[in-house]
Design a protein around this motif. Sequence first.
Motif: not given
Length: 434
Positions: A143-147, A199-200, A232-236
Motif C-alpha cells: 500500500t505504501g507510496i513514495l512521492a 531514501l536510505a 530511483l529505477r535501481e531502488w525500485c
Amino acid sequence: MLPDLITPVPGPRSQQLAARLGEVECRNTTFRSPEWPVFWERAEGVNVWDADGNRYLELTSAFGVATLGHGFTAEAVRHQSRDLLHAMGDVHPARLKVELCERLSAITFESWTGGKGKTLLGNSGFEAVEAALKTAALATRRTGILAFEGAYHGLGYGALLGAGIPWFREPFDNQLARITTLLPFPADETGLDAFRSALANVDGHDIGAVLVEPIQGRGGIIIPPPSFLRELREWCDQTGALLIFDEIFTGLNRTGKRFACEWDGVVPDLVCLGKALSGGFPISACVGKAAVMDAWPETHGEALHTSTFLGNPLGCAMAIAALDEHLKPATTAAAADQGTALHTALMTLSGEPFVTAVRGRGLLQAIELHHPDGRPAGDVAIGIVQELLQQGVLLLPEGPTGHVLAFSPPLGLDAGEIGFAVEWLRQSLRRKNK
C-alpha cells in the motif's frame, strides 16, 4: 502572429462574463479581479482570440494541452463527430479504442524496450495517476507510496496521495490514508544528497509505488540531476516497487524529446499521459509494461476500473491524430529546435532585475524570480503576468510561491514572436525594479 489588441484587457464582454460567472460558479474555481480573466472565443496555432476580439500570443499551450498548436486535431474531431459521438467503452467499444491503445504501446514500451505496453484509458490526468496507483497495489500487494515534495499529480483523492504541494492536500488531509512518504525532489547535487539520505531511511518492503514527475511542472519547472531517475529505477528494482512516471505535462514532445524520461534513458514500469495526448479533449492514459498491467484480473463482465466515457470515440480520434504526429522524428526535432531558440532568447534576461535562474528543456522553460534579499518574488511574477496580458501575451506563474514564470508554448512559435514576448518581459522586469 503577434498580438492585436482591439479593446483594453479585459474588455467589456470579458468583464460582463466574469460578473455572470461569479453568480453561478463555485467561488474557488475561476480567479477574478479587475485585471483578470479574459474569456476565450477561439484559438489557432499559437494565437487565441477573446470574447472582445483581442488576439493573444499564447505561451501556455492551455496548460500544456496544445503542444502541436491550437486546433491541430480539430479536423479529426469534426470527421469523427459525423459518425459516432459515444460508444460503450468497456462493453461495446469503438474501433478507435483499439487503434489508440496500439499507438500508445508503439510510442512507449515498444519504442523503449521492444515489448508491448497495455493501456488503461481515463478522462483526466489525475485518473491516469489513480489507475497507475491501483495497478501498483495489485501488482505488488503493497500500500505504501513514495512521492516528492513539490509534486503535482492532479486533485482527485487518489492523486492527492502523491501531492507534494501542501495547500492542495491540507484541506482534505484528514480524509486521506497515511500511506505516503514524501522525499525531497533534487534540483542540484546538494538536493541529490538530501534525497539519497532520505531514501536510505525508507523501508522499501512497504512501498508499492514510486510516483514522480521526471521534471516537476507546477513545482517550478525543476530539472533533477541526471542520476536521479536512474537511482530511483535501481531502488525500485532492488525493492520490487513499481516506478511510475507522471508525464502528463512533460510527455509528447514537450521537452524536446518524446518523453522527459528519455533524457536520462530510464524506462518506468508505468507512465501516465494526458494533456497533449488529444490536443483538446478530456482523455488520459495509464500505459504499463504488459506483465505489470496483467496484474489486473481478466474481466468477466464487470471492470474494476472504468467510466462512462472510457475510450470516447471523439477523444480517441483526436489522440490518434496527435500521436501520429508525435511519432514523427521531425516533430521531436522541431520541438527541440524551437525550445533551443526560446531558451537562448530567455537567457538574455539573466542579468535583469529579480532574475536568479533561467532553465528548461525544449518547449518547457522557466525564469525564476527573487527579491534582492533572497525572498521568492511571487508578487513580482504575478504583476508581470498581468502586465504581459495587457500587451497580448498569455503567461502563467508556477512554483510553490508562484515566483517562477513558466513558458510552455505550442509548436510553431517563430523568432519574431519569441522576440516580442522577451522584450516586453524585459521592460516589465525593469519597471518592477523602480
